[in-house]
Each structure stands twice: as structure tokens, then as C-alpha cells.
Write a protein that holds these residues in place. Structure first.
Motif, PDB file in Angstrom:
ATOM      1  N   GLY A  58       0.783  -1.229   0.000  1.00 35.40           N
ATOM      2  CA  GLY A  58       0.000   0.000   0.000  1.00 35.40           C
ATOM      3  C   GLY A  58       0.813   1.276   0.000  1.00 35.40           C
ATOM      4  O   GLY A  58       0.254   2.356  -0.139  1.00 35.40           O
ATOM      5  N   ILE A  59       2.126   1.185   0.142  1.00 35.09           N
ATOM      6  CA  ILE A  59       2.940   2.408   0.143  1.00 35.09           C
ATOM      7  C   ILE A  59       3.276   2.822  -1.299  1.00 35.09           C
ATOM      8  O   ILE A  59       3.034   3.945  -1.696  1.00 35.09           O
ATOM      9  N   LEU A  60       3.831   1.908  -2.088  1.00 33.41           N
ATOM     10  CA  LEU A  60       4.143   2.197  -3.487  1.00 33.41           C
ATOM     11  C   LEU A  60       3.030   1.672  -4.392  1.00 33.41           C
ATOM     12  O   LEU A  60       2.497   0.583  -4.164  1.00 33.41           O
ATOM     13  N   CYS A  61       2.706   2.436  -5.426  1.00 35.09           N
ATOM     14  CA  CYS A  61       1.732   1.960  -6.400  1.00 35.09           C
ATOM     15  C   CYS A  61       2.424   0.992  -7.366  1.00 35.09           C
ATOM     16  O   CYS A  61       3.651   0.846  -7.335  1.00 35.09           O
ATOM     17  N   ASN A  62       1.646   0.348  -8.230  1.00 32.80           N
ATOM     18  CA  ASN A  62       2.238  -0.499  -9.258  1.00 32.80           C
ATOM     19  C   ASN A  62       3.195   0.333 -10.102  1.00 32.80           C
ATOM     20  O   ASN A  62       2.854   1.438 -10.511  1.00 32.80           O
ATOM     21  N   GLY A  63       4.380  -0.188 -10.324  1.00 35.06           N
ATOM     22  CA  GLY A  63       5.403   0.557 -11.049  1.00 35.06           C
ATOM     23  C   GLY A  63       6.142   1.557 -10.190  1.00 35.06           C
ATOM     24  O   GLY A  63       6.958   2.322 -10.687  1.00 35.06           O
ATOM     25  N   GLY A  64       5.860   1.572  -8.882  1.00 32.72           N
ATOM     26  CA  GLY A  64       6.480   2.531  -7.980  1.00 32.72           C
ATOM     27  C   GLY A  64       7.979   2.329  -7.838  1.00 32.72           C
ATOM     28  O   GLY A  64       8.492   1.229  -8.045  1.00 32.72           O
ATOM     29  N   GLU A  65       8.664   3.413  -7.498  1.00 33.59           N
ATOM     30  CA  GLU A  65      10.119   3.392  -7.396  1.00 33.59           C
ATOM     31  C   GLU A  65      10.579   3.972  -6.066  1.00 33.59           C
ATOM     32  O   GLU A  65       9.895   4.794  -5.458  1.00 33.59           O
ATOM     33  N   VAL A  66      11.769   3.553  -5.664  1.00 40.01           N
ATOM     34  CA  VAL A  66      12.446   4.108  -4.496  1.00 40.01           C
ATOM     35  C   VAL A  66      13.780   4.657  -4.982  1.00 40.01           C
ATOM     36  O   VAL A  66      14.524   3.949  -5.666  1.00 40.01           O
ATOM     37  N   LEU A  95      17.096  -3.327  -8.478  1.00 41.29           N
ATOM     38  CA  LEU A  95      17.919  -2.158  -8.798  1.00 41.29           C
ATOM     39  C   LEU A  95      17.870  -1.922 -10.296  1.00 41.29           C
ATOM     40  O   LEU A  95      18.357  -2.732 -11.081  1.00 41.29           O
ATOM     41  N   GLU A  96      17.276  -0.803 -10.683  1.00 39.83           N
ATOM     42  CA  GLU A  96      17.225  -0.428 -12.096  1.00 39.83           C
ATOM     43  C   GLU A  96      18.571   0.129 -12.540  1.00 39.83           C
ATOM     44  O   GLU A  96      18.969  -0.042 -13.674  1.00 39.83           O
ATOM     45  N   GLY A  97      19.256   0.824 -11.617  1.00 38.46           N
ATOM     46  CA  GLY A  97      20.557   1.400 -11.938  1.00 38.46           C
ATOM     47  C   GLY A  97      20.833   2.631 -11.112  1.00 38.46           C
ATOM     48  O   GLY A  97      20.163   2.895 -10.115  1.00 38.46           O
ATOM     49  N   ARG A  98      21.842   3.385 -11.552  1.00 39.84           N
ATOM     50  CA  ARG A  98      22.281   4.582 -10.846  1.00 39.84           C
ATOM     51  C   ARG A  98      22.493   5.712 -11.847  1.00 39.84           C
ATOM     52  O   ARG A  98      22.895   5.456 -12.977  1.00 39.84           O
ATOM     53  N   VAL A  99      22.245   6.930 -11.394  1.00 38.27           N
ATOM     54  CA  VAL A  99      22.571   8.113 -12.187  1.00 38.27           C
ATOM     55  C   VAL A  99      23.335   9.072 -11.281  1.00 38.27           C
ATOM     56  O   VAL A  99      23.204   9.027 -10.058  1.00 38.27           O
ATOM     57  N   VAL A 100      24.118   9.930 -11.864  1.00 44.62           N
ATOM     58  CA  VAL A 100      24.845  10.938 -11.108  1.00 44.62           C
ATOM     59  C   VAL A 100      23.827  11.924 -10.541  1.00 44.62           C
ATOM     60  O   VAL A 100      22.923  12.374 -11.242  1.00 44.62           O
ATOM     61  N   PHE A 101      23.949  12.209  -9.241  1.00 46.39           N
ATOM     62  CA  PHE A 101      23.039  13.152  -8.589  1.00 46.39           C
ATOM     63  C   PHE A 101      23.265  14.544  -9.149  1.00 46.39           C
ATOM     64  O   PHE A 101      24.396  15.009  -9.259  1.00 46.39           O
ATOM     65  N   ASP A 102      22.186  15.219  -9.502  1.00 48.47           N
ATOM     66  CA  ASP A 102      22.249  16.576 -10.034  1.00 48.47           C
ATOM     67  C   ASP A 102      21.340  17.460  -9.185  1.00 48.47           C
ATOM     68  O   ASP A 102      20.120  17.394  -9.288  1.00 48.47           O
ATOM     69  N   TYR A 129      20.474   6.131  -6.617  1.00 52.81           N
ATOM     70  CA  TYR A 129      20.172   4.726  -6.868  1.00 52.81           C
ATOM     71  C   TYR A 129      18.666   4.621  -7.105  1.00 52.81           C
ATOM     72  O   TYR A 129      17.878   5.222  -6.377  1.00 52.81           O
ATOM     73  N   CYS A 130      18.276   3.862  -8.095  1.00 50.91           N
ATOM     74  CA  CYS A 130      16.871   3.766  -8.466  1.00 50.91           C
ATOM     75  C   CYS A 130      16.427   2.302  -8.469  1.00 50.91           C
ATOM     76  O   CYS A 130      16.988   1.483  -9.198  1.00 50.91           O
ATOM     77  N   TRP A 131      15.418   1.994  -7.624  1.00 53.12           N
ATOM     78  CA  TRP A 131      14.851   0.643  -7.543  1.00 53.12           C
ATOM     79  C   TRP A 131      13.386   0.694  -7.940  1.00 53.12           C
ATOM     80  O   TRP A 131      12.720   1.705  -7.768  1.00 53.12           O
ATOM     81  N   SER A 132      12.896  -0.424  -8.448  1.00 51.44           N
ATOM     82  CA  SER A 132      11.458  -0.577  -8.682  1.00 51.44           C
ATOM     83  C   SER A 132      10.990  -1.845  -7.983  1.00 51.44           C
ATOM     84  O   SER A 132      11.797  -2.752  -7.722  1.00 51.44           O
ATOM     85  N   LEU A 133       9.700  -1.896  -7.684  1.00 55.27           N
ATOM     86  CA  LEU A 133       9.140  -3.100  -7.093  1.00 55.27           C
ATOM     87  C   LEU A 133       9.228  -4.241  -8.107  1.00 55.27           C
ATOM     88  O   LEU A 133       8.865  -4.063  -9.267  1.00 55.27           O
ATOM     89  N   ARG A 134       9.711  -5.377  -7.683  1.00 60.61           N
ATOM     90  CA  ARG A 134       9.796  -6.535  -8.577  1.00 60.61           C
ATOM     91  C   ARG A 134       8.402  -6.944  -9.038  1.00 60.61           C
ATOM     92  O   ARG A 134       7.489  -7.069  -8.249  1.00 60.61           O
TER      93      ARG A 134
END
Length: 176
Positions: A58-66, A95-102, A129-134
Motif C-alpha cells: 500500500g505504500i508504493l503503487c504499481n510501477g512505484g520506485e524508491v 535495482l534499475e541502476g544509478r545516475v549521477v546526482f544533479d 540509486y533507483c529501484w522498482s518493485l519486482r
């Protein structure tokens, strides 16, 4: 309380993204110290509890990311953020991956030292760091597709410290 999102009525739920920039507990060794070396295990525990709470039903919706932004140099890289996510989420995050913080993607955002609430710190050496719900990505696009391909690092690639322009992020803790 970032480690109790599911227990905080004001937070609600069904967020598309939960974003936490530069999590850190206050250092206990002195009033002026941030938790760097002495509190590594405490910070790791905080992250594990955050990932557990953010993946609570109930915290993240479908396709939600952290998204977690943090420095990518010692002693911070010893926190093992990726391992904390796996352990804390009980492997519910991918873990979808990482991007440089801007920082320019967060208008008005200023870093503050956690121990004092004053004084900023440089972010040139930070990653998001970008994660999505499996099994929950129903949006049709992955984080990799939304970010510029030249700046996105997959989970097995080394960080590339090149400016990324702008990210499709917001400055709030969680966005609906």
C-alpha cells in the motif's frame, strides 16, 4: 519517520516514487560530527528499515520506485546501500541502476549536515540509486528509458561522474 512510512497516517500511500536524498543519522561521537565512520552500522540499519517500510503493501503503487541519493566515496560507499535495499525489502526491489546526482533537479534544495542542521556538503561525488518493485512495473517505461542512456549506469556498471542535466524527480520525500 522514514523507517515507519506505513505507520504514518499523514503519509498515506500509493506513491509513484519515494525519494530520500542523503540519509544519515546524527553522530554520537561529538556534536559537530556527522555519522560517517562511527555510525556505519546504525546507518545501514536505518536504510534497511526504510527499504522495509517503503515496500510495505500500500505504500508504493504499481510501477512505484524508491530513489536514494548518496555520496559514492569512502566512508559512505561502505554502507552497502544496494545490499541494504535487498535485505530491507526482502528482495522485493529490483535495482534499475544509478545516475549521477544533479542538485539542479531539486530547485531550492540545499544539503545540510545532519548533526547540526547547518552547513552544506558537496554533492559532485553522489549517485542516485533507483529501484522498482519486482514484478510491479506496469508503467511501460523503465527508469533506464526515462534517464539519458549515456548517463544511466546499470547495476553492474561502474559509476560515471558526468553531469546528467535534469532528472524527472521531485523534491518531496514522497510523491503521489
Amino acid at each position: 519517520d522514514a523507517a515507519n512510512l506505513h505507520g504514518t497516517k499523514e503519509i498515506g500511500g500509493n506513491f509513484s516514487r519515494i525519494i530520500w536524498n542523503f540519509p544519515c543519522v546524527p553522530g554520537e561521537s561529538s556534536k559537530d560530527a556527522d555519522a560517517q565512520l562511527c555510525e556505519i552500522e546504525t546507518n545501514k540499519d536505518l536504510l534497511r528499515r526504510f527499504f522495509s517500510s517503503s515496500t510495505h503493501p500500500g505504500i508504493l503503487c504499481n510501477g512505484g520506485e524508491v530513489h536514494i541519493s548518496h555520496k559514492a566515496k569512502p566512508p559512505f560507499l561502505h554502507w552497502g546501500i544496494e545490499e541494504c535495499a535487498t535485505e530491507g525489502s526482502r528482495d522485493r526491489l529490483h535495482l534499475e541502476g544509478r545516475v549521477v546526482f544533479d542538485r539542479s533537479c531539486f530547485p531550492g534544495y540545499e544539503t545540510r549536515k545532519v548533526a547540526t542542521g547547518q552547513g552544506s556538503f558537496p554533492t559532485w561525488d553522489a549517485l542516485t540509486y533507483c529501484w522498482s518493485l519486482r514484478g510491479k512495473n506496469t508503467t511501460g517505461t523503465s527508469a533506464k528509458e526515462r534517464f539519458a542512456p549515456a548517463t544511466f549506469q546499470g547495476p553492474n556498471e561502474l559509476p560515471n561522474m558526468v553531469s546528467i542535466g535534469s532528472l524527472p524527480l521531485t523534491s518531496s520525500l514522497a510523491t503521489a
